[in-house]
Scaffold this active site. Structure first.
Site, PDB file in Angstrom:
ATOM      1  N   HIS A 178      50.923  54.416   8.944  1.00 56.09           N
ATOM      2  CA  HIS A 178      50.644  55.817   8.622  1.00 56.09           C
ATOM      3  C   HIS A 178      51.855  56.496   7.976  1.00 56.09           C
ATOM      4  O   HIS A 178      51.704  57.491   7.247  1.00 56.09           O
ATOM      5  CB  HIS A 178      50.243  56.546   9.907  1.00 56.09           C
ATOM      6  CG  HIS A 178      49.387  57.752   9.689  1.00 56.09           C
ATOM      7  ND1 HIS A 178      49.481  58.548   8.568  1.00 56.09           N
ATOM      8  CD2 HIS A 178      48.428  58.314  10.460  1.00 56.09           C
ATOM      9  CE1 HIS A 178      48.610  59.547   8.657  1.00 56.09           C
ATOM     10  NE2 HIS A 178      47.958  59.419   9.798  1.00 56.09           N
ATOM     11  N   ASP A 400      34.957  48.236  -2.306  1.00 58.40           N
ATOM     12  CA  ASP A 400      34.161  47.264  -3.061  1.00 58.40           C
ATOM     13  C   ASP A 400      35.117  46.324  -3.795  1.00 58.40           C
ATOM     14  O   ASP A 400      35.630  46.637  -4.860  1.00 58.40           O
ATOM     15  CB  ASP A 400      33.236  47.976  -4.042  1.00 58.40           C
ATOM     16  CG  ASP A 400      32.357  47.001  -4.829  1.00 58.40           C
ATOM     17  OD1 ASP A 400      32.511  45.774  -4.648  1.00 58.40           O
ATOM     18  OD2 ASP A 400      31.529  47.478  -5.635  1.00 58.40           O
TER      19      ASP A 400
END
Length: 446
Positions: A178, A400
């Site tokens: 993070h 994707d």
């Protein structure tokens, strides 16, 4: 109204045995603008205590999404990651402590991201419902055997595990530090990695921008707000003790668009201003949570915190396109127990809206300076509920890799602490978007 809120069942007693086949360190495929011994500055927003974590997510892909004439999944992911680590070269470094315990990205002898290739004799269908976050998926997200909780120093900053199943389907378990990026930044990195895998050539749109110096503290620092979101408060109520003694379990709810719309209409404040769906949902969840826990005493002041994306607040100068660092601030609402459970939802919603709108450019700069002066060392949970919103993250669109969108994209564990509520996008992107509301408060419903 009951049909507007559906509890999603987490499959019980699931054990996923895996076998690790290969562990590969992935280094940039070409030259990068950082050499041995170089370091990169991290802003105080990157280095705040709440960012010193890895965010674990998992992506499932069905067997029919992969063509037999393609290269192996692991090879495609490794090659694409190596390519994308050239423009996103900071992800190939390591974190180390500099002066006063502040973190920086360092380029030394240990470099590169990590990809683990594994397989399981199970089929995807054996995992049960793949639309509900499940802590039992933990074996699909790699952790080193000797890794300590919250360890970020001297760790690969991108850790991926691709696990193939007997049916031909597979999962991608991912941990990104993070400190390098917030949720939107992680989606930008993921989209570049996925587009590079699909096309076979490095694709970066927008061009990644580091520029963490944008958030350097002022000299001298000027803390212009109280920043109660960071304050250490002794919990003088029954809230924290009740939660930790009750052994709370993870629950996940699908909240329909109809319910959200109805709630938003009924929660509109009386001052003439409008609220967002998030304002209404956050107020409703907080209020319901406190009611369910029967918190006492009634005059105790509780806190609600939530992250606000501050990108559009910054204009002097504006952030450069492609910036992928942390640009979130914690908004904080306070209310006594009695105000919450006896007051009107409209008033709580107004308070949430005001806290959200208070996040301004001045507030961001004050937050940076507050961290510089105080450098909080621990997460504070006293009298607090935190709501984190993932609904604006392009989890499915960004993942994707050439195999279509995943069946599921998101976290595995939605209650790392029992004082957290996560709002997730609907995994079925063909249906009107709803919110999943996972709440770690035992068996209580909204």
């Amino acid at each position: 109204m009951a049909s507007w809120i559906q509890e999603l069942q987490i499959p019980p007693h699931l054990n996923i045995p895996i076998t690790i086949d290969n562990v590969t360190t992935i280094t940039p495929a070409g030259p990068i603008p950082a050499g041995f011994g170089d370091c990169l500055y991290l802003s105080n927003l990157d280095d705040v205590i709440g960012a010193r974590v890895f965010t674990p997510t998992v992506y499932f892909y069905a067997s029919n999404s992969f063509s037999s004439d393609q290269k192996p999944v692991g090879k495609i992911l490794c090659d694409a990651l190596s390519g994308v680590l050239v423009p996103y070269y900071p992800f190939s470094g390591r974190l180390r402590e500099a002066q006063n315990g502040k973190l920086e990205v360092y380029f030394g002898s240990k470099q590169g991201a990590l990809i683990v290739e594994a397989h399981s004799e199970m089929a995807l269908s054996d995992l049960g419902d793949l639309t509900v976050p499940n802590p039992a998926w933990a074996p699909l997200v790699h952790r080193a055997p000797d890794e300590e909780p919250y360890q970020v120093l001297d760790m690969p900053l991108v850790i991926a595990q691709v696990t193939t199943f007997s049916c031909g389907g597979f999962s991608l378990g991912l941990r990104i530090c993070h400190c390098l990026c917030d949720g939107l930044g992680a989606m930008q990195f993921m989209a570049a990695w996925a587009a590079t895998a699909r096309t076979g050539t490095v694709v970066t749109s927008p061009v990644p921008c580091w520029n963490r110096e944008y958030f350097r503290p002022r000299n001298p620092p000027m803390v212009e707000f109280p920043h109660i979101e960071f304050m250490s408060i002794d919990d003088g109520s029954t809230l924290t003790s009740t939660i930790w003694k009750a052994k709370p379990v993870q629950k996940c709810y699908k909240v329909s668009g109809e319910f959200q719309a109805q709630l938003k209409r009924s929660a509109q404040p009386l001052d003439g201003g409008t609220c967002t769906t998030f304002d209404a949902m956050a107020a409703h969840v907080w209020r319901s949570w406190v009611k369910a826990l029967q918190v006492t005493p009634c005059d105790y002041k509780l806190r609600l915190t939530f992250s606000v994306n501050a990108r559009q607040k910054l204009s002097d100068p504006p952030l450069k396109e492609g910036f992928y660092g942390n640009v979130v601030c914690l908004a904080c609402v306070t209310s006594t127990v009695s105000q919450l459970i006896e007051g009107r939802l409209k008033e709580t919603t107004r308070s949430v809206r005001e806290a959200r709108l208070e996040i301004s450019e001045e507030y961001v700069r004050s937050t940076v300076d507050y961290i510089e002066v105080n450098r909080p060392r621990r997460l504070e949970f006293g009298g607090k509920l935190t709501i984190t919103q993932w609904t604006r993250f392009s989890m499915y669109e960004s993942a994707d890799f050439g195999w279509g969108r995943p069946i599921y994209a998101g976290p595995i564990d939605i209650t790392p602490t029992p004082q957290l509520c996560v709002l997730l996008p609907d995994c079925d992107f063909l249906l009107p978007r709803t919110l999943d509301l996972p709440i770690g408060i035992g068996e209580e419903r909204l």
